[in-house]
Design a protein around this motif. Structure first.
Motif, PDB file in Angstrom:
ATOM      1  N   ALA A 266     -10.691  -1.725   4.492  1.00  0.00           N
ATOM      2  CA  ALA A 266     -11.407  -0.485   3.381  1.00  0.00           C
ATOM      3  C   ALA A 266     -11.670   0.710   4.313  1.00  0.00           C
ATOM      4  O   ALA A 266     -12.590   0.221   5.760  1.00  0.00           O
ATOM      5  CB  ALA A 266     -12.540  -0.436   2.508  1.00  0.00           C
TER       6      ALA A 266
ATOM      7  N   SER B 294     -11.917  -2.270  -7.149  1.00  0.00           N
ATOM      8  CA  SER B 294     -10.981  -0.338  -6.673  1.00  0.00           C
ATOM      9  C   SER B 294     -11.640   0.523  -6.846  1.00  0.00           C
ATOM     10  O   SER B 294     -12.445   0.450  -8.566  1.00  0.00           O
ATOM     11  CB  SER B 294      -9.883  -0.874  -7.101  1.00  0.00           C
ATOM     12  OG  SER B 294      -8.881   0.868  -6.960  1.00  0.00           O
ATOM     13  N   CYS B 295     -11.711   1.804  -6.239  1.00  0.00           N
ATOM     14  CA  CYS B 295     -13.099   2.419  -6.745  1.00  0.00           C
ATOM     15  C   CYS B 295     -12.021   3.769  -6.728  1.00  0.00           C
ATOM     16  O   CYS B 295     -11.053   3.428  -6.259  1.00  0.00           O
ATOM     17  CB  CYS B 295     -13.653   2.854  -5.815  1.00  0.00           C
ATOM     18  SG  CYS B 295     -15.489   1.769  -6.057  1.00  0.00           S
TER      19      CYS B 295
ATOM     20  N   GLN C 238      -5.582  -6.412  -1.012  1.00  0.00           N
ATOM     21  CA  GLN C 238      -6.376  -5.591   0.320  1.00  0.00           C
ATOM     22  C   GLN C 238      -5.887  -6.003   1.570  1.00  0.00           C
ATOM     23  O   GLN C 238      -6.739  -5.684   2.900  1.00  0.00           O
ATOM     24  CB  GLN C 238      -7.662  -5.372   0.044  1.00  0.00           C
ATOM     25  CG  GLN C 238      -7.844  -4.697  -1.370  1.00  0.00           C
ATOM     26  CD  GLN C 238      -9.719  -3.928  -1.746  1.00  0.00           C
ATOM     27  OE1 GLN C 238     -10.478  -5.497  -1.597  1.00  0.00           O
ATOM     28  NE2 GLN C 238     -10.166  -3.133  -1.984  1.00  0.00           N
TER      29      GLN C 238
ATOM     30  N   SER D 271     -14.344  -2.571  -0.799  1.00  0.00           N
ATOM     31  CA  SER D 271     -13.814  -0.487  -1.779  1.00  0.00           C
ATOM     32  C   SER D 271     -15.200   0.223  -1.188  1.00  0.00           C
ATOM     33  O   SER D 271     -16.071   0.150  -1.263  1.00  0.00           O
ATOM     34  CB  SER D 271     -13.754  -0.702  -2.833  1.00  0.00           C
ATOM     35  OG  SER D 271     -13.428   1.233  -3.334  1.00  0.00           O
ATOM     36  N   TRP D 272     -14.883   1.259  -0.553  1.00  0.00           N
ATOM     37  CA  TRP D 272     -15.655   2.570  -0.433  1.00  0.00           C
ATOM     38  C   TRP D 272     -16.464   2.957  -1.641  1.00  0.00           C
ATOM     39  O   TRP D 272     -15.133   3.292  -2.809  1.00  0.00           O
ATOM     40  CB  TRP D 272     -15.135   3.496   0.413  1.00  0.00           C
ATOM     41  CG  TRP D 272     -15.076   3.732   1.862  1.00  0.00           C
ATOM     42  CD1 TRP D 272     -14.089   2.625   2.665  1.00  0.00           C
ATOM     43  CD2 TRP D 272     -16.418   3.385   2.868  1.00  0.00           C
ATOM     44  NE1 TRP D 272     -14.458   2.607   4.068  1.00  0.00           N
ATOM     45  CE2 TRP D 272     -15.868   2.587   4.422  1.00  0.00           C
ATOM     46  CE3 TRP D 272     -17.647   4.266   2.573  1.00  0.00           C
ATOM     47  CZ2 TRP D 272     -16.379   2.733   5.362  1.00  0.00           C
ATOM     48  CZ3 TRP D 272     -18.244   3.783   3.705  1.00  0.00           C
ATOM     49  CH2 TRP D 272     -17.559   3.394   5.384  1.00  0.00           C
TER      50      TRP D 272
ATOM     51  N   VAL E 192      -3.642  -2.324   3.778  1.00  0.00           N
ATOM     52  CA  VAL E 192      -4.557  -0.603   3.328  1.00  0.00           C
ATOM     53  C   VAL E 192      -4.495   0.381   4.257  1.00  0.00           C
ATOM     54  O   VAL E 192      -3.764   0.659   6.046  1.00  0.00           O
ATOM     55  CB  VAL E 192      -6.044  -1.124   3.027  1.00  0.00           C
ATOM     56  CG1 VAL E 192      -6.713  -1.758   2.737  1.00  0.00           C
ATOM     57  CG2 VAL E 192      -6.256  -0.780   4.262  1.00  0.00           C
TER      58      VAL E 192
ATOM     59  N   THR F  75       0.914  -0.947  -0.119  1.00  0.00           N
ATOM     60  CA  THR F  75      -0.397  -0.399  -0.265  1.00  0.00           C
ATOM     61  C   THR F  75       0.578   1.108   0.074  1.00  0.00           C
ATOM     62  O   THR F  75       1.791   0.752   0.337  1.00  0.00           O
ATOM     63  CB  THR F  75      -1.109  -0.172   1.532  1.00  0.00           C
ATOM     64  OG1 THR F  75      -1.923   0.913   1.080  1.00  0.00           O
ATOM     65  CG2 THR F  75      -0.680   0.535   2.526  1.00  0.00           C
TER      66      THR F  75
ATOM     67  N   ALA G  54     -20.687   0.980  -0.054  1.00  0.00           N
ATOM     68  CA  ALA G  54     -19.743  -0.271  -0.074  1.00  0.00           C
ATOM     69  C   ALA G  54     -19.837  -1.158  -0.927  1.00  0.00           C
ATOM     70  O   ALA G  54     -21.398  -0.994  -0.803  1.00  0.00           O
ATOM     71  CB  ALA G  54     -18.986  -0.002   1.482  1.00  0.00           C
TER      72      ALA G  54
ATOM     73  N   ARG H 253     -12.242   4.561   4.799  1.00  0.00           N
ATOM     74  CA  ARG H 253     -12.689   6.062   3.887  1.00  0.00           C
ATOM     75  C   ARG H 253     -12.285   7.252   4.672  1.00  0.00           C
ATOM     76  O   ARG H 253     -11.614   8.251   3.948  1.00  0.00           O
ATOM     77  CB  ARG H 253     -13.909   6.051   3.716  1.00  0.00           C
ATOM     78  CG  ARG H 253     -14.497   6.649   4.665  1.00  0.00           C
ATOM     79  CD  ARG H 253     -16.138   6.980   4.387  1.00  0.00           C
ATOM     80  NE  ARG H 253     -16.502   8.037   5.859  1.00  0.00           N
ATOM     81  CZ  ARG H 253     -18.272   7.636   6.398  1.00  0.00           C
ATOM     82  NH1 ARG H 253     -18.082   6.526   6.067  1.00  0.00           N
ATOM     83  NH2 ARG H 253     -18.123   8.430   7.912  1.00  0.00           N
TER      84      ARG H 253
ATOM     85  N   THR I 168     -11.211  -8.769  -6.289  1.00  0.00           N
ATOM     86  CA  THR I 168     -10.733  -7.675  -5.503  1.00  0.00           C
ATOM     87  C   THR I 168     -11.711  -6.145  -6.205  1.00  0.00           C
ATOM     88  O   THR I 168     -11.976  -6.433  -7.237  1.00  0.00           O
ATOM     89  CB  THR I 168      -9.112  -7.800  -6.115  1.00  0.00           C
ATOM     90  OG1 THR I 168      -8.754  -6.055  -5.221  1.00  0.00           O
ATOM     91  CG2 THR I 168      -9.245  -7.701  -8.029  1.00  0.00           C
TER      92      THR I 168
ATOM     93  N   CYS J 189     -15.392   2.875 -11.025  1.00  0.00           N
ATOM     94  CA  CYS J 189     -14.786   1.414  -9.445  1.00  0.00           C
ATOM     95  C   CYS J 189     -14.712   0.308 -10.746  1.00  0.00           C
ATOM     96  O   CYS J 189     -15.695  -0.199 -11.383  1.00  0.00           O
ATOM     97  CB  CYS J 189     -16.666   1.471  -8.816  1.00  0.00           C
ATOM     98  SG  CYS J 189     -16.420   2.482  -7.479  1.00  0.00           S
TER      99      CYS J 189
END
Length: 350
Positions: free
Chosen positions: A238, A326-327, A186, A287-288, A189, A133, A296, A240, A324, A333
Motif C-alpha cells: 500500500a 480496501s479503503c 494487492q 491499506s492506508w 498497486v 491496478t 493503516a 499513500r 484483503t 473501509c
C-alpha cells in the motif's frame, strides 16, 4: 453510530498516542452477504458502495453500506477464480480471474454488473496473471508471474476495454523461484498517474519492484520480509503517495511463524526497513486509512492490526479471518475473506 460520527471517532482513535486514545476502538462490523465464496478481490468506492470478487466466479456489489448485496456474477463464470477487482463507481468495474493459460482473464462491466464483457483471455500457457491496478479510469496494468525469466505486464489505455503486453526490455530478471501472490489483489498497486509497485516472493529475497513510467522500466529493491521459500514473501503493498509505502506478508502456512512480516519505505520503495513491532502473524492485505497520514490497517487469516505511525508498529484489534482490505477516500473501509465474510470498519465502545 452514524457513518459521519464513525469516521470522526476513527480519526480520533488514530490521531493520538496510545496513552491518550479515547475509549472507542476500531472494529469490523460484519455484513450478511448470503454467499459462501472466498472474496480475495475487493474494491471500496465509498462508505455506501463496494465490490467483492471471489471463488466460483462470484462478484457481489452493495450500494447501501452493506445492508444488502447484489449477486452480479458474470454468467457462465462458475469455473473462474476471481482474485482482484477495480471499481470506478457503482456501475463500472474490471475483474481479474487467475490461473494458468486461458484461466487468466479480464472482464468488464459498465452497468453495475448487469452485463459483462470479456476483454482479455490469456493464450500463453506459461503466463499466470495475479493482480490488476489502475492509475486512473483509463490507464491500468495487470501482472503475470515471470515468463521466460521476467515478469510480464499487460497494459490498458481505455479503462480495460482492450489490453496489450508491454515490452519486457525494462524489466529486471526474476530471481529463481520468484513469483507474486494472488492472495488479496494487492501484489500490484499504484499511486498517482505513473508510479506502480510489484510485490514478490518465492525467491531468495522478497522484493518490491517499482516503475515510474506506468510499467515500461523497473527497479528492484530487497525487503526485510521473510523469503527463501515458495510460501514466503511480500503478499501486499500500500502506498499513500509516491514515497510512503507499507509491505506485509510472511509465510502463509498456518503452522509456520512469520516474524518481521511488515516493512516500511519512505523513499518510494528504493529501500525498506523492518517494522519495529510487526503484526504477530502472516498478513495478506494492507491499506492506508483515510483518517490521517500515518494510519493503516493490515489483515490476514488470524487477525487485523492497526498502525498509527506509518507502519512502524502494529497492534491487533480483531482476531477474525480476512484476506484483503480496501479503503475509500470518504472514509469507507471494507475487508473480505473466506465463507462470504465482508465487513466495514466501525467503532466499538470497549
Amino acid at each position: 453510530m452514524s457513518i459521519g460520527l464513525c469516521g470522526a471517532a476513527l480519526a480520533a482513535v488514530t490521531a493520538f498516542p496510545a496513552q491518550a486514545r479515547p475509549a472507542p476502538a476500531p472494529a469490523w462490523e460484519p455484513k450478511e452477504t448470503g454467499s459462501a465464496a472466498r472474496f480475495r478481490g475487493l474494491a471500496a468506492v465509498s462508505r455506501s458502495t463496494a465490490w467483492a470478487a471471489g471463488s466460483e466466479g462470484t462478484v457481489l456489489r452493495t450500494v447501501d453500506g452493506g445492508r444488502s448485496w447484489q449477486d452480479v456474477s458474470p454468467p457462465g463464470a462458475g469455473d473462474l477464480l476471481f482474485r482482484d477487482i477495480e471499481a470506478f463507481g457503482a456501475r463500472r468495474a474490471v475483474v481479474l480471474a487467475i490461473g494458468e493459460g486461458e484461466a487468466s482473464r479480464v472482464l468488464r462491466t459498465e452497468d453495475g454488473g448487469v452485463t459483462w464483457t470479456e476483454t482479455f483471455r490469456n493464450t500463453d500457457p506459461k503466463a499466470f496473471y495475479d493482480c490488476v491496478t489502475f492509475f486512473d479510469d483509463k490507464h491500468g496494468l495487470a501482472v503475470s508471474d515471470p515468463v521466460d525469466g521476467k515478469y510480464r505486464m499487460l497494459s490498458t489505455r481505455d479503462g480495460g476495454r482492450s489490453w496489450a503486453v508491454l515490452p519486457s526490455d525494462g524489466m529486471p530478471a526474476a530471481l529463481d523461484g520468484e513469483a507474486s501472490f494472488a492472495a488479496s489483489g494487492q501484489c500490484l498497486v499504484s499511486s498517482g498517474g505513473h508510479d506502480v509497485w510489484l510485490a514478490t516472493g518465492g525467491g531468495a529475497t522478497a522484493r518490491v519492484l517499482h516503475s515510474g513510467d506506468r510499467g515500461l522500466t523497473w527497479t528492484a529493491a530487497g525487503t526485510t520480509v521473510p523469503a527463501g521459500d515458495s510460501a514466503k514473501g511480500v503478499f501486499a503493498l500500500a502506498f499513500r503517495d509516491r514515497r510512503h509505502g507499507i509491505a506485509v506478508g510472511g509465510d502463509y502456512r498456518a503452522d509456520q511463524a512469520s516474524p518481521d512480516a511488515a516493512a516500511v519505505s519512505g523513499n518510494g520503495g528504493a529501500t525498506w526497513t523492518a517494522s519495529a513491532q510487526p503484526p504477530p502473524a502472516y498478513r495478506s492485505g494492507v491499506s492506508w486509512l483515510p483518517y490521517g497520514p500515518s494510519s493503516a490497517v493490515a489483515v490476514g487469516p488470524t487477525g487485523s492490526d492497526l498502525s498509527t505511525d506509518g507502519g512502524r508498529t502494529w497492534r491487533t484489534f480483531d482476531t477474525g479471518s480476512y484476506d484483503t482490505v480496501s479503503c475509500a477516500p470518504d472514509g469507507g473501509c471494507w475487508a473480505s475473506g473466506e465463507q462470504g465474510r465482508i465487513a466495514r470498519l466501525g467503532i466499538s465502545s470497549s
